[in-house]
Scaffold this active site. Sequence first.
Site, PDB file in Angstrom:
ATOM      1  N   CYS A 102       0.802  -0.765   0.044  1.00 28.68           N
ATOM      2  CA  CYS A 102      -0.136   0.118   0.510  1.00 28.68           C
ATOM      3  C   CYS A 102       1.044   1.268  -0.263  1.00 28.68           C
ATOM      4  O   CYS A 102       1.911   1.071   0.810  1.00 28.68           O
ATOM      5  CB  CYS A 102      -1.162   0.145   0.920  1.00 28.68           C
ATOM      6  N   CYS A 106      -3.500   7.435  -1.908  1.00 31.20           N
ATOM      7  CA  CYS A 106      -4.972   7.420  -2.657  1.00 31.20           C
ATOM      8  C   CYS A 106      -6.201   8.030  -1.817  1.00 31.20           C
ATOM      9  O   CYS A 106      -6.626   8.456  -2.253  1.00 31.20           O
ATOM     10  CB  CYS A 106      -5.147   5.595  -3.119  1.00 31.20           C
ATOM     11  N   THR A 193      -4.637   4.426   6.844  1.00 25.55           N
ATOM     12  CA  THR A 193      -3.725   4.297   6.623  1.00 25.55           C
ATOM     13  C   THR A 193      -2.559   5.439   6.201  1.00 25.55           C
ATOM     14  O   THR A 193      -3.058   6.323   5.103  1.00 25.55           O
ATOM     15  CB  THR A 193      -3.900   3.605   5.746  1.00 25.55           C
ATOM     16  N   GLU A 259      -0.803   1.147   9.207  1.00 27.67           N
ATOM     17  CA  GLU A 259      -2.344   1.731   9.866  1.00 27.67           C
ATOM     18  C   GLU A 259      -2.445   2.873  11.154  1.00 27.67           C
ATOM     19  O   GLU A 259      -1.154   1.842  12.137  1.00 27.67           O
ATOM     20  CB  GLU A 259      -3.591   0.625   9.729  1.00 27.67           C
ATOM     21  N   HIS A 294     -12.891   5.935  -3.709  1.00 25.50           N
ATOM     22  CA  HIS A 294     -11.712   5.239  -3.334  1.00 25.50           C
ATOM     23  C   HIS A 294     -12.268   3.824  -3.563  1.00 25.50           C
ATOM     24  O   HIS A 294     -11.356   2.673  -3.802  1.00 25.50           O
ATOM     25  CB  HIS A 294     -12.117   5.636  -1.537  1.00 25.50           C
ATOM     26  N   TYR A 298      -9.442   0.970  -5.472  1.00 28.81           N
ATOM     27  CA  TYR A 298      -8.940  -0.744  -5.430  1.00 28.81           C
ATOM     28  C   TYR A 298      -9.005  -1.429  -6.444  1.00 28.81           C
ATOM     29  O   TYR A 298      -7.870  -2.593  -6.740  1.00 28.81           O
ATOM     30  CB  TYR A 298      -9.905  -1.515  -4.893  1.00 28.81           C
ATOM     31  N   CYS A 301      -5.408  -0.121  -7.503  1.00 29.45           N
ATOM     32  CA  CYS A 301      -3.479  -0.304  -6.856  1.00 29.45           C
ATOM     33  C   CYS A 301      -3.221  -2.086  -5.917  1.00 29.45           C
ATOM     34  O   CYS A 301      -2.119  -2.238  -6.148  1.00 29.45           O
ATOM     35  CB  CYS A 301      -3.318   0.325  -5.568  1.00 29.45           C
ATOM     36  N   GLU A 449      -7.460  -5.320   3.647  1.00 26.93           N
ATOM     37  CA  GLU A 449      -8.232  -3.942   3.334  1.00 26.93           C
ATOM     38  C   GLU A 449      -8.624  -4.186   2.323  1.00 26.93           C
ATOM     39  O   GLU A 449      -9.579  -3.340   2.232  1.00 26.93           O
ATOM     40  CB  GLU A 449      -6.884  -3.168   3.191  1.00 26.93           C
TER      41      GLU A 449
END
Length: 486
Positions: A102, A106, A193, A259, A294, A298, A301, A449
């Site tokens: 990660c 983002c 995050t 996180e 968001h 996904y 990423c 996640e």
Amino acid sequence: MALMTGKEYIESLRKMNMRVYMFGKKVENPVDDPILRPSVNSVRMTYDLATGTNPEYVNLMTAVSNLTGERVNRFTHIHQSTEDLVNKVKMQRLLGQVTAACFQRCVGMDAFNAVYSTTYEIDQKCGTNYHENFRKFVALCQEKDYTVDGAMTDPKGDRSLAPHKQDDPDMFLRVVERRPDGIVVRGAKAHQTGMCNSHHVLVMPTQAMGPDDKDYAVSFSCPCDAEGLFMIIGRQSCDTRKLEGTEIDVGNSQFGGVECLVVFDDVFIPNENIYMNGEYEFATMMVERFAGYHRQSYGGCKVGVGDVLIGASAVAADYNGVAKASHIKDKLIEMIHLNETMYSCGIACSAEGKKTASGNYLIDLLLANVCKQNVTRFPYEMARIAEDLAGGSVGTCLSEADLRGEFTGPWVEKYMKNGVGVSAENRMRILRLIENLSLGSGAVGYRTESLHGAGSPQAQRVMIARQGDIEGKKLLAKRIAHIKED
């Protein structure tokens, strides 16, 4: 300065005075802490690729700002077209491929675009000045190339109760005092995050609000080292391996994620950094737009990380001497199919985006939710296949200390090399990478996640039901069937 280098980013973090706690103790140097540094390295790549010499990378990583006219990092950009939305997904896939982790910017980018359009519509109805406040903040972040953490998720307490009905009113972040020059906020944001690697935090409400929840309908920004703000780092599986001085056992020794729980202990927010202050009727809009952006993310990423996992699985099959078996080929094909399906949804919801009243572009919300619904499932299946292809050693691999040991080393070399001309060390390295993504610290970003980030699976199903236009589809069927109703 509109673009920082990775080195400049690292130095900018050193100048901050963030309060970070881990394992019950304050971390005096978060930038160089061995557990936290891989996550810093992941963020650094968002700077290095944007200022590097590869023109293809630079074009994906940067865009021309609608606010300043300068070229800025895409992570600070306000989307101006469907091409911007598509390039965002392509950029995220690239970074996933480069870091297998990660890269943490983002959430801030998605928050930028959700708050940008929502503040415009609040101002149009309420006569407030939030949008201008926010434009100035975004322009500052673009000029300084700040990393901004987007903060939405509250601890929530009893989830069957509205914010104002909680036994402990701090279970949702709220305004506890309003002053002529600003507000004081109290509460926390969970699962944040990359917060300890960020310069600022952009806070949003976490759910729909009613009239009695006005104090909880708040959006604002502040520096991550603001007085009264501190962070507590969450644990990850196998995280303390990073303290053992080993490289192989970590699996992905250079990159990672992090996180944390962020506590706002009566933090003062000046008026110019407030973007919602009691306009509860717009909380749903901000939440749904952020969630949509968001959920689109996904589709980029996790696909990039999936590319690495597919590659690692194929290497493991090579090392095991089974790459030519038909069922092995079929399993790799299935991984590719699942990965490209997620990517297709990310691209589709981007290409179908539309312009908002504020001028920036919003993805197709239905397709974004379909994208994330797939992401809640497919990485788990890909991880299962990866473990299948790697074999049982992915869970029982010997340690690097055993490989280097005076007595144990020759035995590890003898029995881990597996008889196909591959060294024990190389075989252990690929097993540990697969372990990292499926079971270890990397699994937080790739699996957990994927399930809970940007809302749980049920949250997407609620939105799919809401946006799926069942009544319109009924009319299509009735028309084709020539149904006539009284």
